[in-house]
Design a protein around this motif. Sequence first.
Motif, PDB file in Angstrom:
ATOM      1  N   TYR A 231       0.795  -1.272  -0.186  1.00  0.00           N
ATOM      2  CA  TYR A 231      -0.003  -0.016   0.033  1.00  0.00           C
ATOM      3  C   TYR A 231       0.616   1.174  -0.051  1.00  0.00           C
ATOM      4  CZ  TYR A 231      -4.200  -2.913   1.148  1.00  0.00           C
ATOM      5  OH  TYR A 231      -5.381  -3.868   0.940  1.00  0.00           O
ATOM      6  N   ARG A 232       2.017   1.269   0.786  1.00  0.00           N
ATOM      7  CA  ARG A 232       2.824   2.368   0.722  1.00  0.00           C
ATOM      8  C   ARG A 232       3.583   2.773  -0.747  1.00  0.00           C
ATOM      9  NH1 ARG A 232       8.490   2.370   3.858  1.00  0.00           N
ATOM     10  NH2 ARG A 232       9.021   4.326   3.486  1.00  0.00           N
ATOM     11  N   GLU A 233       3.602   1.379  -1.265  1.00  0.00           N
ATOM     12  CA  GLU A 233       4.372   1.550  -2.585  1.00  0.00           C
ATOM     13  C   GLU A 233       3.415   2.092  -3.720  1.00  0.00           C
ATOM     14  OE1 GLU A 233       6.929   0.914  -5.676  1.00  0.00           O
ATOM     15  OE2 GLU A 233       7.468   0.791  -3.729  1.00  0.00           O
ATOM     16  N   LEU A 234       1.960   1.944  -3.543  1.00  0.00           N
ATOM     17  CA  LEU A 234       1.087   2.231  -4.150  1.00  0.00           C
ATOM     18  C   LEU A 234       0.329   3.699  -3.841  1.00  0.00           C
ATOM     19  CD1 LEU A 234      -1.083  -1.006  -4.581  1.00  0.00           C
ATOM     20  CD2 LEU A 234       0.521  -0.149  -6.271  1.00  0.00           C
ATOM     21  N   ASP A 235       1.090   4.281  -2.812  1.00  0.00           N
ATOM     22  CA  ASP A 235       0.586   5.572  -2.438  1.00  0.00           C
ATOM     23  C   ASP A 235      -0.805   5.654  -1.889  1.00  0.00           C
ATOM     24  OD1 ASP A 235       1.670   8.252  -1.683  1.00  0.00           O
ATOM     25  OD2 ASP A 235       0.619   8.929  -3.569  1.00  0.00           O
ATOM     26  N   ARG A 236      -1.053   4.397  -1.281  1.00  0.00           N
ATOM     27  CA  ARG A 236      -2.207   4.275  -0.777  1.00  0.00           C
ATOM     28  C   ARG A 236      -2.176   4.335   0.973  1.00  0.00           C
ATOM     29  NH1 ARG A 236      -5.331  -1.057  -3.234  1.00  0.00           N
ATOM     30  NH2 ARG A 236      -6.693  -0.763  -1.216  1.00  0.00           N
ATOM     31  N   LYS A 237      -1.870   5.684   1.197  1.00  0.00           N
ATOM     32  CA  LYS A 237      -1.368   5.859   2.673  1.00  0.00           C
ATOM     33  C   LYS A 237      -2.328   5.320   3.680  1.00  0.00           C
ATOM     34  CE  LYS A 237       1.215   9.991   1.243  1.00  0.00           C
ATOM     35  NZ  LYS A 237       0.883  11.133   0.739  1.00  0.00           N
ATOM     36  N   SER A 238      -3.491   5.422   3.790  1.00  0.00           N
ATOM     37  CA  SER A 238      -4.434   5.337   4.729  1.00  0.00           C
ATOM     38  C   SER A 238      -4.524   3.752   4.820  1.00  0.00           C
ATOM     39  CB  SER A 238      -5.897   5.862   4.568  1.00  0.00           C
ATOM     40  OG  SER A 238      -6.506   5.345   3.345  1.00  0.00           O
ATOM     41  N   ASP A 239      -4.474   2.995   3.671  1.00  0.00           N
ATOM     42  CA  ASP A 239      -4.408   1.422   3.806  1.00  0.00           C
ATOM     43  C   ASP A 239      -3.126   1.113   4.494  1.00  0.00           C
ATOM     44  OD1 ASP A 239      -7.056   1.101   2.568  1.00  0.00           O
ATOM     45  OD2 ASP A 239      -6.165   1.255   0.689  1.00  0.00           O
ATOM     46  N   ALA A 240      -2.145   1.816   3.989  1.00  0.00           N
ATOM     47  CA  ALA A 240      -0.662   1.356   4.606  1.00  0.00           C
ATOM     48  C   ALA A 240      -0.575   1.612   6.001  1.00  0.00           C
ATOM     49  CB  ALA A 240       0.377   2.121   3.764  1.00  0.00           C
ATOM     50  N   ILE A 241      -1.083   2.634   6.540  1.00  0.00           N
ATOM     51  CA  ILE A 241      -1.288   3.166   7.932  1.00  0.00           C
ATOM     52  C   ILE A 241      -1.793   1.876   8.875  1.00  0.00           C
ATOM     53  CG2 ILE A 241      -2.013   4.551   9.840  1.00  0.00           C
ATOM     54  CD1 ILE A 241      -1.281   6.850   7.702  1.00  0.00           C
ATOM     55  N   GLU A 242      -3.103   1.558   8.116  1.00  0.00           N
ATOM     56  CA  GLU A 242      -4.097   0.741   8.751  1.00  0.00           C
ATOM     57  C   GLU A 242      -3.427  -0.841   8.790  1.00  0.00           C
ATOM     58  OE1 GLU A 242      -8.359  -1.521   8.424  1.00  0.00           O
ATOM     59  OE2 GLU A 242      -7.917   0.021   7.004  1.00  0.00           O
ATOM     60  N   ALA A 243      -2.664  -1.214   7.750  1.00  0.00           N
ATOM     61  CA  ALA A 243      -1.945  -2.485   7.707  1.00  0.00           C
ATOM     62  C   ALA A 243      -0.894  -2.506   8.701  1.00  0.00           C
ATOM     63  CB  ALA A 243      -1.698  -2.640   6.268  1.00  0.00           C
ATOM     64  N   PHE A 244      -0.041  -1.556   8.667  1.00  0.00           N
ATOM     65  CA  PHE A 244       1.076  -1.401   9.724  1.00  0.00           C
ATOM     66  C   PHE A 244       0.848  -1.301  11.133  1.00  0.00           C
ATOM     67  CE2 PHE A 244       3.767   0.716   6.145  1.00  0.00           C
ATOM     68  CZ  PHE A 244       4.268  -0.304   5.755  1.00  0.00           C
ATOM     69  N   GLU A 245      -0.316  -0.599  11.281  1.00  0.00           N
ATOM     70  CA  GLU A 245      -1.070  -0.720  12.784  1.00  0.00           C
ATOM     71  C   GLU A 245      -1.597  -2.056  13.047  1.00  0.00           C
ATOM     72  OE1 GLU A 245      -3.832   2.537  12.628  1.00  0.00           O
ATOM     73  OE2 GLU A 245      -2.175   4.208  13.150  1.00  0.00           O
ATOM     74  N   ASN A 246      -2.149  -2.505  12.381  1.00  0.00           N
ATOM     75  CA  ASN A 246      -2.570  -4.238  12.502  1.00  0.00           C
ATOM     76  C   ASN A 246      -1.246  -5.090  12.588  1.00  0.00           C
ATOM     77  OD1 ASN A 246      -5.316  -3.921  12.653  1.00  0.00           O
ATOM     78  ND2 ASN A 246      -5.385  -3.829  10.442  1.00  0.00           N
ATOM     79  N   TYR A 247      -0.228  -4.870  11.989  1.00  0.00           N
ATOM     80  CA  TYR A 247       1.106  -5.537  12.194  1.00  0.00           C
ATOM     81  C   TYR A 247       1.548  -5.355  13.451  1.00  0.00           C
ATOM     82  CZ  TYR A 247       5.750  -6.623  11.964  1.00  0.00           C
ATOM     83  OH  TYR A 247       7.184  -7.639  12.265  1.00  0.00           O
ATOM     84  N   ILE A 248       1.447  -4.032  13.942  1.00  0.00           N
ATOM     85  CA  ILE A 248       1.928  -3.651  15.280  1.00  0.00           C
ATOM     86  C   ILE A 248       0.998  -4.350  16.534  1.00  0.00           C
ATOM     87  CG2 ILE A 248       2.401  -1.961  16.856  1.00  0.00           C
ATOM     88  CD1 ILE A 248       3.513  -0.045  14.616  1.00  0.00           C
ATOM     89  N   ARG A 249      -0.337  -4.384  16.238  1.00  0.00           N
ATOM     90  CA  ARG A 249      -1.064  -4.836  17.096  1.00  0.00           C
ATOM     91  C   ARG A 249      -0.917  -6.346  17.324  1.00  0.00           C
ATOM     92  NH1 ARG A 249      -5.501  -7.758  16.126  1.00  0.00           N
ATOM     93  NH2 ARG A 249      -5.661  -7.040  13.863  1.00  0.00           N
ATOM     94  N   VAL A 250      -0.486  -7.027  16.246  1.00  0.00           N
ATOM     95  CA  VAL A 250      -0.551  -8.491  16.336  1.00  0.00           C
ATOM     96  C   VAL A 250       1.052  -9.123  16.527  1.00  0.00           C
ATOM     97  CG1 VAL A 250      -2.510  -9.006  14.921  1.00  0.00           C
ATOM     98  CG2 VAL A 250      -0.294  -9.107  13.783  1.00  0.00           C
ATOM     99  N   SER A 251       1.776  -8.257  16.449  1.00  0.00           N
ATOM    100  CA  SER A 251       3.273  -8.377  16.700  1.00  0.00           C
ATOM    101  C   SER A 251       3.841  -7.256  17.535  1.00  0.00           C
ATOM    102  CB  SER A 251       3.829  -8.631  15.383  1.00  0.00           C
ATOM    103  OG  SER A 251       5.178  -9.430  15.356  1.00  0.00           O
ATOM    104  N   PRO A 252       3.460  -7.139  18.533  1.00  0.00           N
ATOM    105  CA  PRO A 252       3.763  -5.929  19.459  1.00  0.00           C
ATOM    106  C   PRO A 252       5.467  -6.105  19.967  1.00  0.00           C
ATOM    107  CG  PRO A 252       2.482  -6.912  20.770  1.00  0.00           C
ATOM    108  CD  PRO A 252       2.353  -7.902  19.551  1.00  0.00           C
TER     109      PRO A 252
END
Length: 186
Positions: free
Chosen positions: A147-168
């Motif tokens: 998503y970051r590569e595709l410049d879909r910032k809000s999707d990238a942020i959501e995905a990265f936040e979920n990554y941190i949530r499940v893998s703190p």
Amino acid sequence: AQWYFAQAKIYQKAGNLVEAFKHFKLTTQVNFNYPLAHFETAQMAARLGRTGNAEEEYLKEIKINPHLKEPYLALGNLYASQNRFANAQENFRMYIRLDPSGTEAYLKLGTIHKLQKQYDAAIEFYKTALEKDPDEAYAYLQLGIIYRELDRKSDAIEAFENYIRVSPDASNVKQIKGIIETLKSY
């Protein structure tokens, strides 16, 4: 054949891969159809860097046991490591046909498509993995990167936040938090 297979397992457990490989191979010579002997031979060959032997043995196991899922995944991994993506995809898809519930083959297919910059397909495979396991950290991380590569910032942020949530406790959490802050600042 049973004795050679048992000996091979002992060598394998002891970490003597060369002797394990020899004894698994002897098992197949005594009884070509011995259950899992070709698969185990292939596993040892792969660990010894003998990729040609590994491919040959995986294919033999698949021919003998076409409903055994593990050789498809292992052969797909071997092909992916050699950038033989079409062959890898074929084997990962066979694995999925045999076991659609797991995530590993979906993740591998996502990665292959990501490497080829086929982002829409990669996204779909990562999303499918998340449907199977909503706590699959790797899928969230890869989605964030795409998503970051595709410049879909809000999707990238959501995905990265979920990554941190499940893998703190992941080693890259600080870096991912920095990426999130950068994305939010634009």
